[in-house]
Design a protein around this motif. Sequence first.
Motif, mmCIF file in Angstrom:
data_model
loop_
_atom_site.group_PDB
_atom_site.id
_atom_site.type_symbol
_atom_site.label_atom_id
_atom_site.label_comp_id
_atom_site.label_asym_id
_atom_site.label_seq_id
_atom_site.Cartn_x
_atom_site.Cartn_y
_atom_site.Cartn_z
ATOM 1 N N GLY A 121 42.313 7.837 -25.790
ATOM 2 C CA GLY A 121 42.060 9.069 -26.665
ATOM 3 C C GLY A 121 42.420 9.045 -28.039
ATOM 4 O O GLY A 121 42.332 10.165 -28.844
ATOM 5 N N VAL A 122 42.912 8.003 -28.420
ATOM 6 C CA VAL A 122 43.680 7.545 -29.885
ATOM 7 C C VAL A 122 42.334 7.057 -30.803
ATOM 8 O O VAL A 122 41.292 6.562 -30.371
ATOM 9 N N ASN A 123 42.344 7.141 -32.010
ATOM 10 C CA ASN A 123 41.490 6.651 -32.882
ATOM 11 C C ASN A 123 41.899 5.106 -33.365
ATOM 12 O O ASN A 123 42.838 5.070 -33.961
ATOM 13 N N ALA B 202 49.896 -15.790 -27.807
ATOM 14 C CA ALA B 202 49.197 -15.064 -28.661
ATOM 15 C C ALA B 202 49.866 -13.619 -29.070
ATOM 16 O O ALA B 202 50.719 -13.152 -28.267
ATOM 17 N N LEU B 203 49.515 -13.178 -30.305
ATOM 18 C CA LEU B 203 49.891 -11.954 -30.853
ATOM 19 C C LEU B 203 48.851 -11.002 -30.993
ATOM 20 O O LEU B 203 47.821 -11.555 -31.655
ATOM 21 N N THR B 204 48.908 -9.952 -30.587
ATOM 22 C CA THR B 204 47.725 -9.083 -30.698
ATOM 23 C C THR B 204 48.592 -7.761 -31.416
ATOM 24 O O THR B 204 49.557 -7.372 -31.030
ATOM 25 N N VAL B 205 47.782 -7.539 -32.522
ATOM 26 C CA VAL B 205 48.235 -6.246 -33.398
ATOM 27 C C VAL B 205 47.101 -5.280 -33.367
ATOM 28 O O VAL B 205 45.775 -5.532 -33.631
ATOM 29 N N ARG B 206 47.503 -3.986 -33.089
ATOM 30 C CA ARG B 206 46.622 -2.777 -32.903
ATOM 31 C C ARG B 206 47.213 -1.771 -33.647
ATOM 32 O O ARG B 206 48.209 -1.505 -33.459
ATOM 33 N N ALA B 207 46.234 -1.178 -34.364
ATOM 34 C CA ALA B 207 46.518 -0.027 -35.060
ATOM 35 C C ALA B 207 45.690 1.344 -34.863
ATOM 36 O O ALA B 207 44.450 1.264 -34.658
ATOM 37 N N TRP B 208 46.378 2.485 -34.677
ATOM 38 C CA TRP B 208 45.528 3.563 -34.519
ATOM 39 C C TRP B 208 46.309 4.926 -35.015
ATOM 40 O O TRP B 208 47.492 4.926 -35.362
ATOM 41 N N TYR B 209 45.600 6.064 -34.891
ATOM 42 C CA TYR B 209 46.213 7.270 -35.432
ATOM 43 C C TYR B 209 45.840 8.282 -34.634
ATOM 44 O O TYR B 209 45.011 8.377 -33.749
ATOM 45 N N ASP B 210 46.743 9.335 -34.294
ATOM 46 C CA ASP B 210 46.347 10.627 -33.601
ATOM 47 C C ASP B 210 45.726 11.600 -34.330
ATOM 48 O O ASP B 210 44.675 12.123 -33.956
ATOM 49 N N GLU B 211 45.889 11.664 -35.744
ATOM 50 C CA GLU B 211 45.475 12.647 -36.936
ATOM 51 C C GLU B 211 44.991 12.026 -38.021
ATOM 52 O O GLU B 211 45.648 10.798 -38.410
ATOM 53 N N ALA B 212 43.638 12.155 -38.277
ATOM 54 C CA ALA B 212 43.225 11.292 -39.708
ATOM 55 C C ALA B 212 44.059 11.646 -40.875
ATOM 56 O O ALA B 212 44.763 12.858 -40.851
ATOM 57 N N THR B 213 44.305 10.652 -41.734
ATOM 58 C CA THR B 213 44.871 10.877 -43.107
ATOM 59 C C THR B 213 43.933 10.525 -43.994
ATOM 60 O O THR B 213 42.747 10.183 -43.773
ATOM 61 N N THR B 214 44.273 10.832 -45.257
ATOM 62 C CA THR B 214 43.301 10.277 -46.339
ATOM 63 C C THR B 214 42.874 8.955 -46.436
ATOM 64 O O THR B 214 41.809 8.759 -46.662
ATOM 65 N N CYS B 215 43.828 8.250 -46.035
ATOM 66 C CA CYS B 215 43.665 6.739 -45.757
ATOM 67 C C CYS B 215 42.606 6.476 -44.669
ATOM 68 O O CYS B 215 41.733 5.491 -44.810
#
Length: 185
Positions: free
Chosen positions: A46-48, A142-155
Amino acid sequence: MRRRTWARAALAVVLGSVLAAGPPAPVAHAESRRATCGTDAYPCAGVNWLYEYNFSLGLHPFTTPHDIRSQLTQHFWLFPVAGRDCRGPVRQGDRCALVGGNPVSVERVGSTFFQIATLPGHSLGDGLHIRFSFSRTLGMHALTVRAWYDEATTCTNGCSVVSGLFALAVWQVLADTLKISAFAA
């Protein structure tokens, strides 16, 4: 005697084909997707998603993914940190400044992964999560890098493409460092 020769030849063919293929290029996935919560590989569903990059760390047949994660969190100067913060071992709750003076905290440390969260003052905003997962298949790490956010920021609403490309460059440098340092893990 012939069995050993045949086995060695088969192993040489398999290793040769793996090495000849070369490391896979980093792959970015910007789409949202659902994942199983609580595994090493994925954060909770459920994350973005902002991005996902996969890097080859090369052939290290006697090193485990845990060894590489442990080496990185024990010698955090291998990570792109700025200043004197977090140069030695890091643990959950530690606060560091990444290159560019971007503050983060170490959010979780697992057997084969660790995760950071951005703090107020980070150029991408507060509350982003970045997980670094290590895996191995047939001795190839292997290295896997994942980024996500719970709530949107300006960026996340306006500069996610640029920040994703910058992250790709920074994490590629980290992966290149780990290709060499994994021999010492």
